[in-house]
Design an enzyme around this catalytic site. Structure first.
Site, PDB file in Angstrom:
ATOM      1  CG  LEU A 175      -8.190  -0.025  11.947  1.00  8.47           C
ATOM      2  CD1 LEU A 175      -9.661  -0.012  12.327  1.00  8.47           C
ATOM      3  CD2 LEU A 175      -7.923  -1.108  10.900  1.00  8.47           C
ATOM      4  CG  ASP A 196      -0.277  12.567  22.004  1.00  7.50           C
ATOM      5  OD1 ASP A 196      -0.032  13.413  22.883  1.00  7.50           O
ATOM      6  OD2 ASP A 196      -0.128  11.345  22.184  1.00  7.50           O
ATOM      7  CB  THR A 204      -8.258  -0.098   6.269  1.00  8.38           C
ATOM      8  OG1 THR A 204      -7.816   0.401   5.003  1.00  8.38           O
ATOM      9  CG2 THR A 204      -9.721  -0.492   6.180  1.00  8.38           C
ATOM     10  CB  ALA A 205      -4.115   3.532   6.778  1.00 10.93           C
ATOM     11  CG  ASP A 235      -2.107  -0.947   1.030  1.00 11.21           C
ATOM     12  OD1 ASP A 235      -2.291  -1.458  -0.094  1.00 11.21           O
ATOM     13  OD2 ASP A 235      -2.846  -1.173   2.005  1.00 11.21           O
ATOM     14  N   GLY A 236       2.041   1.219   0.616  1.00 11.07           N
ATOM     15  CA  GLY A 236       2.933   2.369   0.584  1.00 11.07           C
ATOM     16  C   GLY A 236       3.364   2.717  -0.827  1.00 11.07           C
TER      17      GLY A 236
END
Length: 278
Positions: free
Chosen positions: A173, A158, A169-170, A59-60
């Site tokens: 999540l 933060d 989903t990354a 995915d990257g």
């Protein structure tokens, strides 16, 4: 015979993808499909002549390719060599038969939304998420969020994540955000470790206009806008506000014809399912 006849192969991790590249190039050559290979630092002869972008990696790599080539407005197909693969979901072990099916047009095409971030008169793209974070993760910042000019909240945390459905989903999540089905026209806003027991992720329509202003941060700590985990923009001086909204263009993503998003969730996120009655 083939719907896709000229393919751009993109690979960003040469050592990891070398074997897969050779195999894919062989498959395309045997089937008389024209292709050109893009590697980091290389230049293309004529990028406007392609009708499919084939990304070798995870995915990257898909995010890197999207930033480089989404302006071509042609579909992307990912050959997954990574650990998860929600965007790059054609598994390398199935490439012999599945790739030919895709080239014939036997596949699913999704139109994915992505984000535009505006800061100091410049525009940046994010396919997964826009993150506000500090230089030092243990230092809290205070920020204010507005949606369509309506005040939403002021929080100390933060940081903050604004995620697309694809990015749900990354990182979002991992921060406790919900999973959105890919074609849902919505964004998720999630605070990172907020100093509030009532803080919850917020799902909003993707046609919303979001503004985020840093109200306060420690003097010895810089704040950054981080796009898809690989592009950092420092918040400088008195310019403490940025904007996020849906991009006018879309990201075209190809899946194998049997692709099922919920099956992918079960496999890649280790969802527990009962086999009883099957």
């Amino acid at each position: 015979m083939y719907k896709y006849k000229k393919v751009l192969i993109a690979a960003y991790d040469i050592n990891k993808s070398k074997e897969a590249l050779t195999k894919i190039q062989t498959i395309l050559s045997k089937n008389d499909v024209s292709f050109e290979t893009f590697l980091p630092g290389s230049k293309l002869k004529d990028e406007k002549s392609f009708d499919l972008i084939l990304v070798v990696g995870g995915d990257g790599s898909m995010l890197s390719a999207a930033k480089s080539f989404n302006n071509l407005q042609i579909p992307f197909l990912g050959i997954n060599l990574g650990k998860v693969g929600f965007m790059a979901d054609l598994e390398y072990g199935d490439v012999d038969s599945a790739l030919i099916e895709v080239l014939k047009g036997e596949c699913q095409i999704e139109q994915r939304e992505f984000l535009e971030c505006e800061y100091e008169g410049k525009s940046f793209s994010a396919f997964n998420e826009i993150v506000l974070h500090t230089q030092k993760s243990y230092k809290l910042i205070e920020f204010e969020v507005k949606i369509d000019k309506n005040f939403v909240y002021n929080k100390r945390a933060d940081g903050l994540i604004i995620s697309t459905a694809t990015g749900s989903t990354a990182y979002s999540l991992s921060a406790g955000g919900p999973i959105l089905t890919p074609l849902l026209e919505a964004f998720v806003i999630t605070s990172l470790n907020p100093l509030s027991l009532s803080a919850r992720p917020l799902i909003i329509p993707s046609d919303s206009k979001i503004s985020v202003e840093v109200v306060d941060n420690p003097e010895d700590t810089e704040c950054f806008i981080i796009l898809d985990g690989n592009e950092e923009i420092p918040l400088k001086g008195d310019s403490r506000i940025f904007y996020a909204h849906k991009s006018q263009s879309q990201f075209k993503l190809i899946h194998p014809k049997e692709h099922d998003f919920f099956e992918a969730c079960r496999e890649k996120l280790n969802w527990s399912i009962s086999q009883e009655g099957k």
